[in-house]
Structures are given as structure tokens and as C-alpha cells.
Design a protein around this motif. Structure first.
Motif, PDB file in Angstrom:
ATOM      1  N   TYR A   4       0.864  -1.197  -0.009  1.00 60.42           N
ATOM      2  CA  TYR A   4      -0.037  -0.112  -0.054  1.00 60.42           C
ATOM      3  C   TYR A   4       0.822   1.228  -0.085  1.00 60.42           C
ATOM      4  CZ  TYR A   4      -3.794  -3.052   1.002  1.00 60.42           C
ATOM      5  OH  TYR A   4      -4.540  -4.285   1.214  1.00 60.42           O
ATOM      6  N   SER A   5       2.049   1.246   0.651  1.00 57.59           N
ATOM      7  CA  SER A   5       2.821   2.265   0.737  1.00 57.59           C
ATOM      8  C   SER A   5       4.329   2.169   0.681  1.00 57.59           C
ATOM      9  CB  SER A   5       2.461   3.048   1.778  1.00 57.59           C
ATOM     10  OG  SER A   5       3.410   4.062   2.487  1.00 57.59           O
ATOM     11  N   SER A   7       7.678   4.552   1.580  1.00 58.60           N
ATOM     12  CA  SER A   7       8.050   5.810   2.125  1.00 58.60           C
ATOM     13  C   SER A   7       9.536   6.044   2.570  1.00 58.60           C
ATOM     14  CB  SER A   7       7.161   6.352   3.319  1.00 58.60           C
ATOM     15  OG  SER A   7       6.150   6.054   3.305  1.00 58.60           O
ATOM     16  N   ALA A  21       7.386   9.514  -0.868  1.00 58.34           N
ATOM     17  CA  ALA A  21       6.627   8.447  -0.526  1.00 58.34           C
ATOM     18  C   ALA A  21       5.704   7.926  -1.857  1.00 58.34           C
ATOM     19  CB  ALA A  21       5.403   8.819   0.514  1.00 58.34           C
ATOM     20  N   TYR A  23       2.006   5.868  -2.817  1.00 61.56           N
ATOM     21  CA  TYR A  23       0.936   5.261  -2.325  1.00 61.56           C
ATOM     22  C   TYR A  23       0.197   4.330  -3.485  1.00 61.56           C
ATOM     23  CZ  TYR A  23       1.926   8.408   1.403  1.00 61.56           C
ATOM     24  OH  TYR A  23       2.666   9.194   2.494  1.00 61.56           O
ATOM     25  N   GLN A  37      -4.290   7.528   2.901  1.00 60.87           N
ATOM     26  CA  GLN A  37      -2.952   8.071   2.465  1.00 60.87           C
ATOM     27  C   GLN A  37      -2.528   8.827   3.835  1.00 60.87           C
ATOM     28  OE1 GLN A  37      -2.524   9.340  -1.533  1.00 60.87           O
ATOM     29  NE2 GLN A  37      -1.080  10.784  -0.851  1.00 60.87           N
ATOM     30  N   MET A  40      -1.478   6.460   6.437  1.00 58.35           N
ATOM     31  CA  MET A  40      -0.220   5.645   6.253  1.00 58.35           C
ATOM     32  C   MET A  40       1.108   6.561   6.473  1.00 58.35           C
ATOM     33  SD  MET A  40      -1.329   3.247   2.927  1.00 58.35           S
ATOM     34  CE  MET A  40      -2.656   2.175   3.013  1.00 58.35           C
ATOM     35  N   THR A  41       0.852   7.827   5.868  1.00 64.35           N
ATOM     36  CA  THR A  41       1.982   8.724   6.349  1.00 64.35           C
ATOM     37  C   THR A  41       2.180   9.180   7.828  1.00 64.35           C
ATOM     38  OG1 THR A  41       1.383   9.999   4.219  1.00 64.35           O
ATOM     39  CG2 THR A  41       2.730  11.265   5.940  1.00 64.35           C
TER      40      THR A  41
END
Length: 137
Positions: A4-5, A7, A21, A23, A37, A40-41
Motif C-alpha cells: 500500500y505504501s 516511504s 513516498a 501510495y 493515505q 499511512m503517512t
């Protein structure tokens, strides 16, 4: 199995900040995407903040597994995946991304960098490459 991510962050002295990053929120409804999002960050920053320099860890957060690698120089990477994605592959990806990032982006830019100022465009490519099929490393 999904990623999904992906970074890249810098664990500076007062706080952690995001450098770049990528996504993949395509599996979420249109109206959920921006909040997913943001989650997730935020989660990536929090996990790096709580991890020691030179450490690797996998942390379960809701239905996701967050794999973090914080190098001794403060450069950090986080992969957020589902529970089925192989942990070993996530750490191999983080090693590759952080090595490449540190070669392409000057260490002088890490403490003050942001996604808008850092020019490193490989994250989206890695996210989709590792998404399509389970890579063999």
C-alpha cells in the motif's frame, strides 16, 4: 498480497519527516483514499520515530503490517503491506530503495528535505513492480 505504501523518511534530531513516498490506494473507495493515505503517512512517521537507529522491525497496525528499517545515518524506509506479503521481500525492497536513494539524493538535503523538494522518482516504479507479482529475491 498487496503493498500500500513505500516511504523514505529522515529521523532527525527533533523529529522525523517524510522525504518521499508512493501510495497505492486504488483498492479503497474514492472517498476514503485521502484519509487512508494520511493514515499511512502518519503511521510511517510514528513508527520511525519510535524505532532506534540501525534497527529493523515489523509492526502490526490494524489489518496492515508495517515494515521499518532505520539506518544508522538516520535515513529510514517504511513499507505498509497486507499480512500475507512476505516480510523478507519487504526488507529486501527497503534495502534497495534506501541504498539507491542515498546515492541519488545528497545527505545534505535529508534534514531539510520534503516530498516537494526531493527529486527521486523511483518509488512509484518500485511500488508497482513489487505489486504485480510476488518478486523473487
Amino acid at each position: 498480497m498487496r503493498l500500500y505504501s513505500l516511504s523514505v523518511l529522515y529521523k532527525g534530531d527533533p523529529k522525523v519527516h517524510l522525504l518521499k513516498a508512493a501510495y497505492d490506494v486504488s483498492t479503497f473507495s474514492f472517498f476514503q483514499r485521502s484519509s487512508v493515505q494520511e493514515f499511512m503517512t502518519f503511521t510511517s512517521q510514528l513508527i520511525v520515530e519510535r524505532s532506534a537507529l540501525g534497527s529493523r522491525a515489523s509492526v502490526k497496525e490494524q489489518e496492515y503490517l508495517c515494515h521499518v528499517f532505520v539506518r544508522s545515518d538516520g535515513l529510514a524506509g517504511v513499507v505498509i503491506a497486507d499480512n500475507e506479503y512476505p516480510q523478507r521481500v519487504c526488507f529486501t525492497l527497503l534495502d534497495k530503495v534506501l541504498d539507491e536513494f542515498s546515492r541519488q539524493v545528497s545527505k545534505m538535503d535529508w534534514p531539510s528535505g520534503s516530498p516537494a523538494t526531493i527529486s527521486y522518482s523511483a518509488l512509484d516504479g518500485y511500488l508497482s513492480k513489487y505489486q504485480v507479482q510476488t518478486p523473487r529475491t
